[in-house]
Design an enzyme around this catalytic site. Structure first.
Site, PDB file in Angstrom:
ATOM      1  N   VAL A  22       0.903  -0.725   0.027  1.00  0.00           N
ATOM      2  CA  VAL A  22       0.126   0.142   0.206  1.00  0.00           C
ATOM      3  C   VAL A  22       1.169   1.069   0.683  1.00  0.00           C
ATOM      4  O   VAL A  22       1.080   2.029   1.314  1.00  0.00           O
ATOM      5  CB  VAL A  22      -1.085   0.130   1.123  1.00  0.00           C
ATOM      6  CG1 VAL A  22      -2.065   1.477   1.274  1.00  0.00           C
ATOM      7  CG2 VAL A  22      -1.546  -1.303   1.424  1.00  0.00           C
ATOM      8  N   GLU A  23       1.642   1.472  -0.824  1.00  0.00           N
ATOM      9  CA  GLU A  23       2.195   2.388  -0.829  1.00  0.00           C
ATOM     10  C   GLU A  23       2.414   4.212  -2.255  1.00  0.00           C
ATOM     11  O   GLU A  23       2.887   4.154  -2.871  1.00  0.00           O
ATOM     12  CB  GLU A  23       4.132   1.991  -1.852  1.00  0.00           C
ATOM     13  CG  GLU A  23       3.535   0.751  -0.564  1.00  0.00           C
ATOM     14  CD  GLU A  23       5.531  -0.024  -0.850  1.00  0.00           C
ATOM     15  OE1 GLU A  23       6.549   0.671  -1.464  1.00  0.00           O
ATOM     16  OE2 GLU A  23       6.382  -0.987  -0.472  1.00  0.00           O
ATOM     17  N   TYR A  24       1.196   3.369  -2.047  1.00  0.00           N
ATOM     18  CA  TYR A  24       0.871   5.083  -3.766  1.00  0.00           C
ATOM     19  C   TYR A  24       1.003   5.852  -2.646  1.00  0.00           C
ATOM     20  O   TYR A  24       0.916   6.328  -1.307  1.00  0.00           O
ATOM     21  CB  TYR A  24      -0.565   4.168  -3.903  1.00  0.00           C
ATOM     22  CG  TYR A  24      -1.773   4.055  -3.452  1.00  0.00           C
ATOM     23  CD1 TYR A  24      -2.935   4.745  -2.417  1.00  0.00           C
ATOM     24  CD2 TYR A  24      -2.107   2.833  -2.676  1.00  0.00           C
ATOM     25  CE1 TYR A  24      -3.547   4.824  -1.733  1.00  0.00           C
ATOM     26  CE2 TYR A  24      -3.725   2.496  -1.948  1.00  0.00           C
ATOM     27  CZ  TYR A  24      -3.647   3.651  -1.442  1.00  0.00           C
ATOM     28  OH  TYR A  24      -4.675   3.318  -0.267  1.00  0.00           O
TER      29      TYR A  24
END
Length: 242
Positions: A22-24
């Site tokens: 979840v690195e957006y």
């Protein structure tokens, strides 16, 4: 979705579920910030209900913000809230050169001790409980091709933009420790010339540098340490592997 993930977790006999990648990027103040926190809370609640001994964790960057005071790689998350709604945060103390704000674009550490220490201090100043943090350390490094070299073993690298910054570690190639060990045994620690006579540098952690960061985690009384990732070592049982 939750039912299928929980069923898969039970089948694989897993007790820890990590919400990874979840690195957006999320803009500061965006409604997505609270939405991500609520989602994480629901994931943890559902897993705790179905599997009382399970742990649900969340991966966070090595620091809550960069030198400009904004989120690393645009990840303007509510880190204190995410710590509250998860069992612990996995602090990814690697890929610390994803955005290089320096004047020169140079090959440098994947996981710098002082940057890592500064990142942990920033989380602590935000109010994140040290017992809610596990320090993630790399079992890999970066192979950089030098476009030119300078004094003091300086390796200038190609500028590869990443999220509005002109220089990043995307100029390099991630190399697992098992391969790094083989290269270092052949060429030594610093400059490597390939078959085309192009100079490379490999930046990686040694047992000594990893040990210092483990000591840092102990000093800061963190929950523990972890790695990314376990399949990057030599488990062959050979002399080299041992």
């Amino acid at each position: 979705m939750f039912k299928s993930v929980i069923a898969c977790t039970r089948e694989l006999l897993l007790c820890i579920v990590t919400i990874t990648d979840v690195e957006y990027d999320i803009n500061d103040g965006s409604p997505e910030v609270d939405a991500l926190t609520r989602f994480m809370g629901k994931v943890r609640d559902r897993f705790h209900q179905a599997m009382p001994n399970s742990q649900v964790t969340f991966d966070v960057p090595w620091s809550p913000y960069n030198v400009n005071g904004t989120g690393i790689d645009g990840r303007n998350y509510n880190f204190t809230a995410l710590a509250d709604v998860s069992d612990f945060l996995f602090v990814m103390a690697y890929d610390e050169r994803s955005q290089v704000f320096d004047t020169d674009c140079l090959a440098q550490d994947n996981s710098d001790l002082f940057w890592t220490a500064g990142g942990l201090m920033a989380y602590l100043k935000l109010g994140v409980d040290p017992d809610k943090m596990v320090l993630g350390l790399p079992w890999y490094g970066y192979d950089y091709q030098c476009v030119r070299t300078g004094p003091d073993r300086t390796c200038f690298i190609k500028e590869v933009p990443f999220r509005n910054v002109s220089c990043s570690d995307a100029a390099g190639v991630q190399v697992p420790y098992v391969e790094i060990k083989q290269l270092v045994d052949i060429y030594g620690d610093w400059n490597i010339c390939d078959s085309a006579n192009v100079t490379h540098q490999i930046w990686y952690d040694t047992s000594g540098s990893l040990g210092m960061k483990v000591g840092l985690a102990k000093y800061r009384e963190l929950r523990g340490v972890g790695v990314w990732n376990a399949n990057m070592l030599d488990y062959s049982g050979t002399k080299e592997g041992k």
